[in-house]
Design a protein around this motif. Structure first.
Motif, PDB file in Angstrom:
ATOM      1  N   ASP A 162       0.844  -1.189   0.000  1.00  7.66           N
ATOM      2  CA  ASP A 162       0.000   0.000   0.000  1.00  7.66           C
ATOM      3  C   ASP A 162       0.888   1.251   0.000  1.00  7.66           C
ATOM      4  O   ASP A 162       1.441   1.630   1.027  1.00  7.66           O
ATOM      5  CB  ASP A 162      -0.901  -0.048   1.237  1.00  7.66           C
ATOM      6  CG  ASP A 162      -1.913   1.087   1.252  1.00  7.66           C
ATOM      7  OD1 ASP A 162      -1.687   2.105   0.563  1.00  7.66           O
ATOM      8  OD2 ASP A 162      -2.913   0.958   1.973  1.00  7.66           O
ATOM      9  N   SER A 217      -0.452   4.073   2.254  1.00  8.68           N
ATOM     10  CA  SER A 217      -0.134   3.816   3.653  1.00  8.68           C
ATOM     11  C   SER A 217       1.340   4.129   3.935  1.00  8.68           C
ATOM     12  O   SER A 217       1.681   4.716   4.973  1.00  8.68           O
ATOM     13  CB  SER A 217      -0.449   2.356   3.957  1.00  8.68           C
ATOM     14  OG  SER A 217      -0.287   2.111   5.317  1.00  8.68           O
ATOM     15  N   LYS A 275       2.514   6.752   6.741  1.00  5.77           N
ATOM     16  CA  LYS A 275       3.199   6.289   7.959  1.00  5.77           C
ATOM     17  C   LYS A 275       4.709   6.443   7.897  1.00  5.77           C
ATOM     18  O   LYS A 275       5.362   6.613   8.923  1.00  5.77           O
ATOM     19  CB  LYS A 275       2.854   4.825   8.221  1.00  5.77           C
ATOM     20  CG  LYS A 275       1.406   4.673   8.646  1.00  5.77           C
ATOM     21  CD  LYS A 275       1.006   3.229   8.767  1.00  5.77           C
ATOM     22  CE  LYS A 275      -0.474   3.133   9.145  1.00  5.77           C
ATOM     23  NZ  LYS A 275      -1.050   1.843   8.792  1.00  5.77           N
ATOM     24  N   ASP A 279       4.359  -5.785   3.779  1.00  7.57           N
ATOM     25  CA  ASP A 279       3.090  -5.125   4.065  1.00  7.57           C
ATOM     26  C   ASP A 279       2.078  -6.205   4.452  1.00  7.57           C
ATOM     27  O   ASP A 279       1.720  -7.050   3.627  1.00  7.57           O
ATOM     28  CB  ASP A 279       2.614  -4.365   2.821  1.00  7.57           C
ATOM     29  CG  ASP A 279       1.345  -3.568   3.090  1.00  7.57           C
ATOM     30  OD1 ASP A 279       0.692  -3.807   4.134  1.00  7.57           O
ATOM     31  OD2 ASP A 279       1.003  -2.704   2.261  1.00  7.57           O
ATOM     32  N   ARG A 313      -0.420  -3.189   8.594  1.00  7.77           N
ATOM     33  CA  ARG A 313       0.823  -2.591   9.079  1.00  7.77           C
ATOM     34  C   ARG A 313       1.996  -3.095   8.236  1.00  7.77           C
ATOM     35  O   ARG A 313       1.874  -4.086   7.511  1.00  7.77           O
ATOM     36  CB  ARG A 313       1.076  -2.987  10.530  1.00  7.77           C
ATOM     37  CG  ARG A 313       1.293  -4.507  10.713  1.00  7.77           C
ATOM     38  CD  ARG A 313       1.329  -4.851  12.184  1.00  7.77           C
ATOM     39  NE  ARG A 313       1.699  -6.216  12.473  1.00  7.77           N
ATOM     40  CZ  ARG A 313       0.856  -7.244  12.506  1.00  7.77           C
ATOM     41  NH1 ARG A 313      -0.418  -7.074  12.208  1.00  7.77           N
ATOM     42  NH2 ARG A 313       1.282  -8.454  12.829  1.00  7.77           N
TER      43      ARG A 313
END
Ligand code: MN
Length: 502
Positions: free
Chosen positions: A194, A197, A201, A397, A401
């Motif tokens: 992702d 993501s 993050k 991934d 998380r």
């Protein structure tokens, strides 16, 4: 290394007004001396700057606002020379976006047993002041590194240095750009992930360019620049006679140089810190970039094969961590096994793209056919990686998380491999092949890794703490039953993690 950041580390001391102006002056002077001692240490890769003594909630909050806003501030070292009631720190720590290290030290190394009095006791209170600070960090569920010991102790400097290397890599990721030439190798799962993501993050952006955009730059490279680079190759490496100037395959070396220059220009113009490519999408390129990628990795770019942007970003981060240290870092793949009863080993390599920063001796530049991709034979550097302690790291991934998996290994000198025309490393896994490989597979570790002789587990753990990454370490202490339990516990922890912060 291109675009290598050198952020400053702010040294901050906490206290309160209860002590009166005299002792506070002394505390500030001592804190300044500690910061100056750290700043002088040759083993610390980043500059330490003394900021100030903080004694109120407003002062603390204002400093955190400053730290967030200052692009040169990579992180903070916090120390409570005296008692600093930690409810004063809540507002500031709530908004702090930079990593911090809690240094649990004391200004005086030795207690003056014969003369110690209550004034001395009241001035040297880190033993309980830092516990008050640690409580609030834990109460607020803040990731940080705690380092314990006298501030002049070389072992304390080593712990701080590892954290600084992690801070540097984290700073490097923030706003970093990685480019993918083409997409993912078709049907491969572990190289996917992702990207939204990751940017949320981890702070870096991954975007794709059709390989045609690269081809246009590669094709425009000037002939004289190619000639100059080929001359450099002959000076730096052992170049196969056929590839040398005047040799019958020199034109193919020139095309490899063209790739290196074109890709280098593309990366430079875009401000990229790493890249990926895939042999399934090379339209308009004559060779899969081999030596070109090896040379660009050596210059500090991250790389992942087959569209593997996570490994590209990880290799870049590891290269930033090991900046200035002996021993290099490369993209790597667990390729094939030696399952002898006398000892199991892994032969690590890739089709072409292993970084010569891990070469044990002068690489040899060769040209050989490549079984896949349907392109002309690619030029590549061939070498052995040396014996020594090393590690493999993989970033995967898991859907909710990212997980960082680390395996400590012992590299051995590869045997003679006269028919294998790629760069390679041979290693033995800790705690042993069977446990390590089972642990790696239970943890979902990829076949692609960042492989390094200089990056340590400590640096990667510090990095993971800063990044909020789950870490799975496989080393001499690993047992499968404990590891499997940790993985189960982590499923719960990372599922509930956001809730714990309330
Ligand atoms: Mn691969």
């Amino acid at each position: 290394m291109k675009l290598l950041p050198s952020p400053e580390i702010w040294f901050v001391c906490g206290s309160q007004h209860l002590y009166g102006p005299g002792p506070l002056k002394q505390v500030a002077a001592n804190a300044q001396a500690v910061a100056a001692g750290l700043a002088k240490s040759k083993n610390l890769p980043l500059k330490v700057i003394y900021k100030r003594l903080l004694t109120t909630s407003d002062e603390i909050t204002n400093l955190m606002i400053e730290a967030n806003a200052d692009a040169n501030c990579g992180g903070l070292i916090l120390w409570m020379h005296t008692f600093s009631p930690s409810k004063m720190w809540i507002r500031g720590l709530n908004i702090l976006k930079k990593p911090f290290l809690h240094l649990h030290t004391q200004f005086n190394r030795d207690l003056p047993w014969g003369t110690i009095d209550m004034d001395f006791m009241n001035l040297n209170q880190a033993a309980h002041g830092d516990r008050e600070a640690g409580f609030i960090h834990t109460r607020m569920r803040l990731g940080r590194k705690v380092v314990v010991g006298h501030w002049a102790d070389p072992e304390v400097h080593e712990r701080i240095a590892a954290w600084m290397r992690a801070v540097r890599a984290w700073t490097d990721w923030q706003g970093a750009k990685f480019v993918r030439f083409g997409d993912n190798m078709r049907q491969v799962a572990v190289t996917e992930g992702d990207k939204v993501s990751a940017e949320m993050k981890l702070g870096f952006a991954v975007n794709t360019h059709g390989v045609g955009d690269l081809v246009a730059v590669v094709d425009a490279v000037k002939d004289q620049d190619i000639s100059a680079l080929c001359t450099e190759y002959e000076k730096v490496y052992r170049v196969a006679p056929a590839l040398k100037k005047g040799g019958k395959r020199h034109d193919e070396l020139r095309y490899s140089a063209r790739l290196e220059l074109g890709m280098g220009q593309f990366l430079e113009a875009g401000g990229y810190k790493g890249f990926t490519d895939t042999f399934e999408d090379l339209h308009g390129l004559r060779q899969l970039p081999g030596m070109a990628t090896q040379r660009l990795m050596d210059a500090g770019y991250g790389f992942g094969g087959e569209g593997d942007w996570k490994t590209s970003a990880l290799v870049r981060a590891m290269k930033v961590m090991n900046a200035g240290l002996p021993g290099g870092t490369s993209f790597m793949e667990d390729y094939t096994y030696h399952l002898s009863p006398k000892g199991h080993q892994v032969l690590g390599a890739h089709m072409l793209e292993i970084c010569p920063s891990i070469a044990g001796a002068k690489p040899s530049v060769e040209i050989h056919p490549l079984g896949i991709g349907g392109k002309e034979d690619p030029v590549r550097m061939v070498f052995d990686a040396p014996a020594g302690n090393a590690l493999n790291a993989s970033l995967v991934d898991l859907g909710n998380r990212f997980r960082l998996i680390v395996n400590e290994v012992k590299a051995v000198k590869p045997p003679k491999l006269p028919k294998l025309p790629v760069a390679r490393a041979v290693w033995e896994c800790k705690p042993g092949f069977k446990t390590a490989c089972a642990a790696w597979i239970y943890a979902g570790g990829a076949h692609h890794t960042g492989y390094s002789y200089s990056v340590t587990t400590e640096m990667l753990e510090d990095f993971a703490t800063i990044a909020g990454l789950e870490t799975v370490v496989i080393n001499a202490e690993t047992t499968l039953s404990a590891l499997k339990q940790d993985l189960r516990n982590n499923e719960v922890y990372y599922h509930l993690n956001q809730g714990f912060r309330a």
